[in-house]
Each structure stands twice: as C-alpha cells, then as structure tokens.
Design a protein around this motif. Structure first.
Motif, PDB file in Angstrom:
ATOM      1  N   SER A 299       0.502  -1.269   0.074  1.00 47.71           N
ATOM      2  CA  SER A 299       0.057  -0.145  -0.094  1.00 47.71           C
ATOM      3  C   SER A 299       0.955   1.061  -0.217  1.00 47.71           C
ATOM      4  O   SER A 299       0.779   2.228  -0.717  1.00 47.71           O
ATOM      5  CB  SER A 299      -0.943  -0.077   1.237  1.00 47.71           C
ATOM      6  OG  SER A 299      -0.088  -0.019   2.527  1.00 47.71           O
ATOM      7  N   ILE A 303       0.871   4.669  -2.584  1.00 47.58           N
ATOM      8  CA  ILE A 303       0.696   6.240  -2.422  1.00 47.58           C
ATOM      9  C   ILE A 303       0.976   7.073  -3.666  1.00 47.58           C
ATOM     10  O   ILE A 303       2.341   7.196  -3.846  1.00 47.58           O
ATOM     11  CB  ILE A 303       1.482   6.631  -1.334  1.00 47.58           C
ATOM     12  CG1 ILE A 303       1.162   6.270   0.213  1.00 47.58           C
ATOM     13  CG2 ILE A 303       0.958   8.173  -0.090  1.00 47.58           C
ATOM     14  CD1 ILE A 303       1.769   5.821   1.264  1.00 47.58           C
ATOM     15  N   ASP A 304      -0.326   8.159  -3.776  1.00 45.81           N
ATOM     16  CA  ASP A 304       0.245   9.197  -4.681  1.00 45.81           C
ATOM     17  C   ASP A 304       0.393   8.320  -6.124  1.00 45.81           C
ATOM     18  O   ASP A 304       0.266   9.443  -7.053  1.00 45.81           O
ATOM     19  CB  ASP A 304       1.211   9.934  -4.627  1.00 45.81           C
ATOM     20  CG  ASP A 304       0.654  10.575  -3.070  1.00 45.81           C
ATOM     21  OD1 ASP A 304      -0.576  11.062  -2.392  1.00 45.81           O
ATOM     22  OD2 ASP A 304       1.817  11.230  -2.628  1.00 45.81           O
ATOM     23  N   LYS A 306      -1.074   7.681 -10.019  1.00 47.13           N
ATOM     24  CA  LYS A 306      -1.435   8.169 -10.461  1.00 47.13           C
ATOM     25  C   LYS A 306      -3.081   8.019 -10.681  1.00 47.13           C
ATOM     26  O   LYS A 306      -4.391   8.914 -11.706  1.00 47.13           O
ATOM     27  CB  LYS A 306      -0.946   9.303 -12.005  1.00 47.13           C
ATOM     28  CG  LYS A 306      -1.872  10.492 -12.421  1.00 47.13           C
ATOM     29  CD  LYS A 306      -0.516  11.044 -13.976  1.00 47.13           C
ATOM     30  CE  LYS A 306      -0.982  11.754 -14.718  1.00 47.13           C
ATOM     31  NZ  LYS A 306      -0.368  12.758 -15.313  1.00 47.13           N
ATOM     32  N   LYS A 309      -6.155   2.807  -7.745  1.00 52.72           N
ATOM     33  CA  LYS A 309      -6.731   3.482  -6.738  1.00 52.72           C
ATOM     34  C   LYS A 309      -6.670   1.860  -6.187  1.00 52.72           C
ATOM     35  O   LYS A 309      -7.201   1.340  -6.516  1.00 52.72           O
ATOM     36  CB  LYS A 309      -7.868   3.864  -7.091  1.00 52.72           C
ATOM     37  CG  LYS A 309      -7.667   5.692  -7.464  1.00 52.72           C
ATOM     38  CD  LYS A 309      -7.193   6.325  -7.385  1.00 52.72           C
ATOM     39  CE  LYS A 309      -6.661   7.889  -8.036  1.00 52.72           C
ATOM     40  NZ  LYS A 309      -5.840   8.604  -7.495  1.00 52.72           N
ATOM     41  N   PRO A 357     -10.892   5.629  -0.077  1.00 51.32           N
ATOM     42  CA  PRO A 357     -10.626   6.834  -1.225  1.00 51.32           C
ATOM     43  C   PRO A 357      -9.214   7.054  -2.134  1.00 51.32           C
ATOM     44  O   PRO A 357      -9.039   7.022  -2.645  1.00 51.32           O
ATOM     45  CB  PRO A 357     -10.876   7.938  -0.307  1.00 51.32           C
ATOM     46  CG  PRO A 357     -11.147   8.245   0.874  1.00 51.32           C
ATOM     47  CD  PRO A 357     -11.440   6.149   1.239  1.00 51.32           C
ATOM     48  N   ASN A 358      -8.276   6.555  -0.543  1.00 51.60           N
ATOM     49  CA  ASN A 358      -6.706   6.635  -1.429  1.00 51.60           C
ATOM     50  C   ASN A 358      -5.922   5.728  -0.559  1.00 51.60           C
ATOM     51  O   ASN A 358      -6.471   5.407   0.869  1.00 51.60           O
ATOM     52  CB  ASN A 358      -6.045   8.037  -1.294  1.00 51.60           C
ATOM     53  CG  ASN A 358      -6.161   8.367   0.693  1.00 51.60           C
ATOM     54  OD1 ASN A 358      -5.454   8.291   1.246  1.00 51.60           O
ATOM     55  ND2 ASN A 358      -6.676   9.792   0.625  1.00 51.60           N
ATOM     56  N   TRP A 359      -4.387   5.951  -1.210  1.00 53.36           N
ATOM     57  CA  TRP A 359      -3.517   4.553  -0.164  1.00 53.36           C
ATOM     58  C   TRP A 359      -3.040   4.633   0.876  1.00 53.36           C
ATOM     59  O   TRP A 359      -2.602   3.886   1.520  1.00 53.36           O
ATOM     60  CB  TRP A 359      -2.640   4.190  -1.552  1.00 53.36           C
ATOM     61  CG  TRP A 359      -3.058   3.632  -2.446  1.00 53.36           C
ATOM     62  CD1 TRP A 359      -3.032   3.409  -3.638  1.00 53.36           C
ATOM     63  CD2 TRP A 359      -3.388   2.100  -2.718  1.00 53.36           C
ATOM     64  NE1 TRP A 359      -3.467   2.696  -4.503  1.00 53.36           N
ATOM     65  CE2 TRP A 359      -3.743   1.557  -4.074  1.00 53.36           C
ATOM     66  CE3 TRP A 359      -3.069   1.386  -1.607  1.00 53.36           C
ATOM     67  CZ2 TRP A 359      -4.512   0.930  -4.230  1.00 53.36           C
ATOM     68  CZ3 TRP A 359      -3.748  -0.163  -1.703  1.00 53.36           C
ATOM     69  CH2 TRP A 359      -4.409  -0.284  -3.797  1.00 53.36           C
ATOM     70  N   ASN A 360      -3.095   6.020   0.731  1.00 56.83           N
ATOM     71  CA  ASN A 360      -2.433   6.734   2.134  1.00 56.83           C
ATOM     72  C   ASN A 360      -3.463   6.329   3.438  1.00 56.83           C
ATOM     73  O   ASN A 360      -2.536   5.457   4.070  1.00 56.83           O
ATOM     74  CB  ASN A 360      -1.960   8.307   1.790  1.00 56.83           C
ATOM     75  CG  ASN A 360      -1.347   8.873   3.413  1.00 56.83           C
ATOM     76  OD1 ASN A 360      -0.094   8.565   3.788  1.00 56.83           O
ATOM     77  ND2 ASN A 360      -2.237   9.702   4.424  1.00 56.83           N
ATOM     78  N   LYS A 361      -4.759   6.652   3.108  1.00 55.63           N
ATOM     79  CA  LYS A 361      -5.294   6.194   4.516  1.00 55.63           C
ATOM     80  C   LYS A 361      -5.591   3.997   4.466  1.00 55.63           C
ATOM     81  O   LYS A 361      -5.786   3.664   5.578  1.00 55.63           O
ATOM     82  CB  LYS A 361      -6.787   6.615   4.500  1.00 55.63           C
ATOM     83  CG  LYS A 361      -6.792   8.027   4.474  1.00 55.63           C
ATOM     84  CD  LYS A 361      -8.165   8.712   3.983  1.00 55.63           C
ATOM     85  CE  LYS A 361      -8.444  10.055   4.277  1.00 55.63           C
ATOM     86  NZ  LYS A 361      -8.373   9.774   5.899  1.00 55.63           N
TER      87      LYS A 361
END
Length: 396
Positions: A299, A303-304, A306, A309, A357-361
């Motif tokens: 994961s 992160i980020d 492009k 998801k 919603p995103n890989w950081n979470k």
C-alpha cells in the motif's frame, strides 16, 4: 298526603353539548393548530454551516470501545531509527519467550522495544513509498545480496525435496524434511553475510542469537503451518541485523524490494508445494490466511499513484499487468488464485478496504491494524523471542 311539588327540587335541565373546539379535528380530536415557529435567526447569529456528527469519546475506557473503534482511534505508528549496538557485544544465547499473559503483552507494548520495532516496520514501509519493485535502489549492499542468496538457497531446497503423495489436504510431510535441512544449514547461511563484515570475529557470536528468529520465520515443523507470527519473526530477524549495523537505513528499500520479495516468493512456494496450514487464520475476516506485512509495504508503494486507486484491485487487467511491480496487487492476485468464489465473500476485509478513497489511508490503517491484530495478540506474541538485540521491556 301528596308532597308539595313546590318543595321538591326542579328536575335538572339537560345541558346542551358544546360544539367542538375549532382547533381540534372532528374525526380524531387531534390538534389542528400548532404553536408558531420560533423566530428565525438574525443575520448577526447565522446557523452553523454544518452539524458535526458526534464521534465516540476518545477518553472512554477501552472496554467501551469495539476493536474496530480502538484501531480507528489509535495513533498512527511513526518511523523510528534503529539504535545500533557497538562492539564489544554481549549476546544472549538463545533468546527466550517472555510474553505469557495480557499483562506481559501490555508491558511489552509500553516498552521502548515494542515502539522501536514497530518504528522499524514503518521505516521499511516509508522506504518504498511510490516505488515499484523494479525501480533502482539507492544502494544494494553486499549484505543485502547475501540475504537474497540465503533465501534463494532455501527455494532450491524446495526443488530438491518434492512433496510426498498423501490424502490429507494440508500438511505435506515433506515439509518437515525441508525444515530440518533449513535448521541444519542455518549457521552456515548466517556466515554468508557475517563474513562480509570488516571485524567478522566480533559478529560470530551473534549467530547464536539471531538463528532462532531465522528458523522460526518459515513455519512450524510439527504443526506444518505458517502465519503472521512467523512473518513477524522474519521482520524481527531483519531488525536484529539492523541493530548489529549489518543493515543500514540506505538499505531499507532494497530490503523490501529484494529481500522481502524473495522471502514472499519462498513462502508462497512452501504454501503451494507443501500445503501449509494457516496458523491462527481469521478465516474470511482476515486480510490473508498467511501474510500481513506485504499489504503494508504494497500500500505504501501505491501512495499518490496517478491512476491506480484502492478500488483498482477489482480490475483483472491491472492485477495481471502490475502484480509483479506492487506487493499489494501481488497479494490480491495470489488470494484470487488460491481461493474460489466471489471476492467479496472469501475476502470481505480486502473488499471493504478497496472502498477507502486513497492509498495513504489504507497504509496508515494497516499499520494500526498490524499493531492491534498481530503485535497485540497473546496467541501470536507468546512465541516472540527476547534477548540482547530485542530486549524485554528495557531501555535500548
């Protein structure tokens, strides 16, 4: 004598029924007139732009929170530098088990040892943020190359020891032969990277302490099973090498993309060839029957990104094209390979995570979950070893 009619009270006259009130319903009797609305707010005190939803109080006692709430409210683990020991060393042979109860586990989690070990895992995760497996590493030290060769030797052992024919689904007995050969050769395998050090004589005694972490990284010989506890022992073995200074911070990316990837290749081969039983599996309510850390590292890689998801794991073309570059996608593809049926049924947790919603979470949530569901479970951590490199709740 007839009583006097004038002395008798006059008969009561029937009172007419009053008409129904105008503010009551004729049919049901309910009110038809309501109090006036409160005066509207003035421009000086406008209504709030939103009404926040009340969350569970952070200071509630732990027994008032569900496990999921405890994980959500837990602080995000932070990266930490590993304190490197300097010669002369004083090693403990062999390291011993110390966790036998929930109180022991709480004592461990409150210690600098636990914080620093988890900080090491976070540092490994951070080192591959936004990096593919094939991306060039800042450095590939001789020690890292030696670790890869050690794991490649163990893969060769699998090729040399074929599974025996048997009727049981899990636990091929040939695994015990493989495990015994691995244990017998453990000291020789440790010497491959110890001999690369300038002062190798100072590091020879370390082998006796780090070998138990190494040999317990590939499953249990008697039960013929493997799980996240064994995977954590492999991380502990790498942590011991970092404590000795054999692995440095500039090696971390290569440790994940080369050493840990090779370890994952070995473990998948062991699982498929010898049909290892999942150790302490949560069934469909776990990330995976065997692994946790590759989801953490994978994961972080995404992160980020492009295009990809968390929901991209449902795209078969993405899994086929990029699973060799991203550990998270590789794990999902492997799960789909070995499990049959709808993905949401056999892996509901992975399916739920795909809605984040995103890989950081995803990454921060998995780190908190690793602390709670792996490092925070007595059945797993009761097998964890403590010595001079990983001290028992003492200052490092």
């Amino acid at each position: 004598m007839e009583p006097d009619k004038q002395d008798s009270p006059p008969p009561e006259e029937s009172q007419p029924t009053p008409p129904p009130a105008t503010n009551c319903c004729i049919n049901c009797g309910g009110p038809t007139v309501f109090p006036p609305e409160p005066p509207s707010r003035s421009d000086i005190s406008p209504p709030p732009a939103y009404r926040p939803i009340r969350s569970p109080a952070v200071n509630l006692p732990p027994n008032h929170l569900t496990p999921q709430q405890s994980i959500i409210l837990a602080p995000i683990p932070k990266s930490q530098k590993v304190p490197v020991l300097s010669p002369p060393f004083s090693f403990q042979s062999p390291p011993a088990k110390r966790i036998h109860s929930p109180d022991d586990l709480r004592r461990f989690h409150d210690s600098p040892t636990a914080v620093n070990f988890l900080g090491f895992v976070v540092a490994l995760s951070d080192s591959v943020c936004g990096q593919k497996v094939s991306d060039p590493c800042p450095t590939v030290s001789p020690t890292v190359s030696a670790l890869v060769s050690v794991l490649q030797t163990l893969i060769q052992f699998v090729d040399d020891i074929p599974p025996v024919g048997q009727s049981s689904r899990y636990g091929n007995l040939s695994y015990r032969i493989w495990h015994s050969r691995m244990v017998q050769n453990a000291e020789t395998l440790m010497h491959r990277f110890i001999t690369l050090q300038d002062d190798e004589d100072a590091y020879w005694p370390a082998a006796a302490e780090i070998i138990p972490y190494f040999t317990d990284s590939f499953g249990n010989e008697s039960r013929i099973d493997y799980g996240t506890g064994h995977e954590t022992n492999f991380a502990a073995w790498l942590y011991c090498l970092a404590r000795l200074g054999l692995i440095k911070e500039e090696d971390y990316q290569a440790v994940v993309t080369k050493v840990f990837v090779k370890y994952l290749d070995l473990m998948r081969k062991l699982q498929l060839v010898y049909c290892l039983e999942p150790a302490g599996s949560h069934g469909v309510w776990g990330l995976d029957d065997y692994h946790f850390l590759p989801f953490v590292f994978g994961s972080s890689q995404l992160i980020d990104h492009k295009y990809m998801k968390p929901k991209s794991i449902h795209n078969e073309d993405i899994l086929e094209s990029f699973s060799n570059e991203y550990l998270y996608l590789s794990c999902v593809a492997f799960v789909k390979k070995v499990k049959k049926g709808p993905f949401a049924e056999h892996s509901p947790m992975l399916s739920d995570i795909s809605g984040v919603p995103n890989w950081n979470k995803v990454n921060t949530g998995l780190l908190k979950m690793y602390k709670a569901e792996v490092l925070g479970k007595v059945p797993i951590m009761q097998h964890f070893l403590f010595g001079s490199l990983i001290p028992w709740y003492m200052l490092l």
